[in-house]
Design an enzyme around this catalytic site. Structure first.
Site, PDB file in Angstrom:
ATOM      1  N   HIS A   1      52.873 -38.707 -91.172  1.00 21.02           N
ATOM      2  CA  HIS A   1      52.406 -38.884 -89.692  1.00 21.02           C
ATOM      3  C   HIS A   1      53.543 -37.732 -89.030  1.00 21.02           C
ATOM      4  O   HIS A   1      54.017 -38.084 -87.930  1.00 21.02           O
ATOM      5  CB  HIS A   1      52.591 -40.072 -89.138  1.00 21.02           C
TER       6      HIS A   1
ATOM      7  N   ARG B   1      44.246 -40.860 -86.381  1.00 25.95           N
ATOM      8  CA  ARG B   1      44.910 -42.068 -86.234  1.00 25.95           C
ATOM      9  C   ARG B   1      44.303 -42.661 -87.535  1.00 25.95           C
ATOM     10  O   ARG B   1      43.127 -42.815 -87.862  1.00 25.95           O
ATOM     11  CB  ARG B   1      44.587 -43.147 -85.315  1.00 25.95           C
TER      12      ARG B   1
END
Ligand code: NDP
Ligand code: OXD
Length: 311
Positions: free
Chosen positions: A274, A226
């Site tokens: 992502h 993350r």
């Protein structure tokens, strides 16, 4: 029995998920976020990155299912319904996707492909020998469903693999460390670091100058965990000083990455949007359906999040 679906991500199409879920549970009504019907009929929620506060209106929720492995966005909701189990996604699409991503970028750094690309741009022929995998130390932060599988895949390719987790782990071919005290030992010979941690209070900003300084000079970083785990200024400083040679990032503090961010034009930063792994509705709905069946028969659901630990 009804389930409410929320995702603003173009990759998560409502039609796809509802069709796949219907195949598993024909009696389940699947409702899109903008047409919830009678709120008291909603027993399940299937979501990806919901804004805070949106679940509190469902008084009869029995479970909350995350469409992704990471539940940081869900758990950051101060109004998340209490006493309702939250389940994270565990699915072959995520595990296999993350193995492919990690192996690709580890091999790319191992064989110095970004440097070879620079040589090509400069029109320079400069043959050099790369070490073999057996001479390269790769470190994997996070040895869960994904990190454990990635560490094993890298070990099977012949890399010297170490891994770091919160509690003890035992993975064949992987030197396992755990806990904050062992972090310096884990890092000391890691030339390529792959971060596959969940974002929690403990892992926030963990990829910082102090951590980089414990790795050998000119090491490489791959972060597909993350963005909140990385201090982006520190990454730029470490690239500038040569502490880090190259970096591959799939996740960012702000997503989409702002157009004026220094990473976009940095010659030694590879960016992916992502998409290291994307949950596939067809396979992932099987676990959601299994959990609904389990809850209906009074069993505990699979892959329930430990709310205290945050993952
Ligand atoms: P798991 O919960 O299975 O594993 C998490 C691992 O991290 C465990 O080994 C755990 O230790 C370790 N860990 C957690 N906190 C700490 C800590 N404070 N110190 C050391 N180790 C810690 O998660 P998954 O493997 O399924 O997923 C990991 C993450 O990958 C997700 O949370 C998500 O953020 C990210 N992800 C990113 C994707 C992308 O496309 N970029 C796609 C899918 C996932 P222990 O074993 O002791 O519990
Ligand atoms: C996930 C992700 O957590 O795709 O599954 O980031």
């Amino acid at each position: 029995m009804a389930l409410i679906f929320y995702s603003k991500d173009d990759l998560d199409r409502f039609e796809l998920w509802s069709q796949a879920l219907k195949q598993e549970l024909p009696d389940l009504e699947i409702r899109p976020w903008d047409a919830p019907g009678d709120l008291d009929e909603i027993e399940y929620a299937l979501l990806w990155k919901p804004p805070s506060g949106i679940l509190k209106k469902f008084a009869r929720l029995k479970a909350i299912f995350s469409m992704g492995a990471g539940v940081d966005a869900l758990l950051s909701d101060p109004e998340l319904p209490k006493d309702v189990p939250v389940c994270r996604m565990v699915d072959e699409s995520l595990t296999q996707g993350m193995i492919e991503y990690s192996v690709l970028h580890v091999l790319r750094h191992h064989r110095e492909q970004p440097f070879l690309d620079e040589l090509k741009r400069a029109g320079t022929w400069d043959a050099f020998a790369s070490p073999l995998a057996s001479e390269r130390r790769v470190g994997v932060m996070g040895l869960g469903v994904i990190g454990g599988a990635v560490a094993e895949a890298l070990a099977n390719l012949g890399f010297r693999v170490s891994g770091w987790s919160r509690g003890p782990r035992n993975i064949s071919g992987v030197q396992c460390y755990h806990g904050p005290n062992s972090l310096p030992h884990f890092l000391e010979d890691v030339e390529i670091l792959v971060c596959l941690l969940p974002l929690t209070e403990e892992t926030e900003s963990i990829l910082n100058s102090e951590l980089f300084s414990q790795m050998p000079k000119k090491s490489c970083l791959i972060n597909a965990g993350r963005g909140g785990q990385q201090v982006e200024e520190d990454i730029l400083d470490a690239l500038e000083s040569g502490q880090l040679a190259y970096v591959t990032l799939d996740v960012f503090q702000e997503e989409p990455l702002p157009p004026d961010h220094a990473f976009w034009k940095h010659p030694r930063v590879t960016i992916t949007p992502h998409n290291a792994a994307v949950t596939a509705a067809q396979s992932a709905t099987k676990m959601v359906a299994e959990n609904i069946r389990r809850l209906a028969s009074g069993k505990t659901p699979l892959n329930e999040v430990n709310l205290k630990a945050g993952y």
